[in-house]
Motif scaffolding. Structure first.
Motif, short mmCIF file in Angstrom:
data_model
loop_
_atom_site.label_atom_id
_atom_site.label_comp_id
_atom_site.label_asym_id
_atom_site.label_seq_id
_atom_site.Cartn_x
_atom_site.Cartn_y
_atom_site.Cartn_z
N PHE A 132 -28.05 -60.54 10.25
CA PHE A 132 -26.84 -59.51 9.90
C PHE A 132 -26.05 -59.53 11.13
O PHE A 132 -24.63 -59.55 10.96
CB PHE A 132 -27.40 -57.82 9.80
N ILE A 133 -26.36 -59.56 12.22
CA ILE A 133 -25.56 -59.55 13.73
C ILE A 133 -24.70 -60.85 13.40
O ILE A 133 -23.54 -60.80 13.82
CB ILE A 133 -26.31 -59.49 14.82
N LEU A 134 -25.28 -61.91 13.05
CA LEU A 134 -24.36 -63.04 12.98
C LEU A 134 -23.41 -63.12 11.98
O LEU A 134 -22.27 -63.44 12.31
CB LEU A 134 -25.44 -64.52 12.74
N ILE A 135 -23.85 -62.41 10.88
CA ILE A 135 -22.59 -62.06 10.07
C ILE A 135 -21.57 -61.41 10.33
O ILE A 135 -20.23 -61.67 10.22
CB ILE A 135 -23.41 -61.74 8.67
N ILE A 136 -21.87 -60.43 10.99
CA ILE A 136 -20.87 -59.24 11.46
C ILE A 136 -19.91 -59.97 12.60
O ILE A 136 -18.64 -59.74 12.47
CB ILE A 136 -21.48 -58.24 12.25
N VAL A 137 -20.48 -60.71 13.59
CA VAL A 137 -19.74 -61.26 14.57
C VAL A 137 -18.87 -62.32 13.85
O VAL A 137 -17.77 -62.47 14.27
CB VAL A 137 -20.71 -62.07 15.55
N ALA A 138 -19.47 -63.15 12.96
CA ALA A 138 -18.65 -64.08 12.37
C ALA A 138 -17.48 -63.62 11.49
O ALA A 138 -16.43 -64.10 11.88
CB ALA A 138 -19.30 -64.92 11.29
#
Length: 129
Positions: A110-116
């Motif tokens: 989820f953190i990777l998606i938000i940052v992306a």
């Protein structure tokens, strides 16, 4: 440790190093997923190995290259972030080791998606209008 594992470790390290030096990602974004899916590590083990790699100033040479190429770095800022990273890393690891691995994978993803999404659609460089 067999030759296949050694070659896989070398490939992960080289890929993380190249991506870290070229676009600023490597530890969490590259090493963690590859360690989970190709080495069979648990999420916690993969995060631990990523942090262990960063224990040595492995990217200093890359940062110095940026600095020497005219992309002046504020080393004071870097030092403050590094010191606070140590403190945050300690408390974060205390929290993470008590979280279920499946939930940890979901949080990580989820953190990777938000940052992306933020980087792709809402990114604005400092000092650029």
């Amino acid at each position: 440790m067999d030759l296949t594992t050694i070659l896989l470790l070398l490939a992960i390290g080289l890929l993380a190093g190249v991506l870290s030096g070229s676009v600023g990602v490597g530890g969490g974004v590259i090493m963690v997923p590859l360690a989970v899916y190709f080495l069979g590590y648990s999420q916690h083990q993969a995060q631990g190995i990523s942090l262990a790699v960063l224990a040595v100033p492995v990217t200093f040479v890359a940062a110095y290259t940026y600095h020497n190429s005219g992309h002046t770095l504020d080393w004071r800022y870097a030092l403050i972030i590094a010191l606070s990273f140590v403190v945050g890393g300690y408390f974060g690891s205390k929290l993470a080791v008590n979280i279920n691995q499946q939930l940890m994978k979901k949080i990580f993803g989820f953190i990777l998606i938000i940052v992306a999404v933020k980087m792709i659609f809402f990114s604005k460089a400092k000092g650029v209008s």
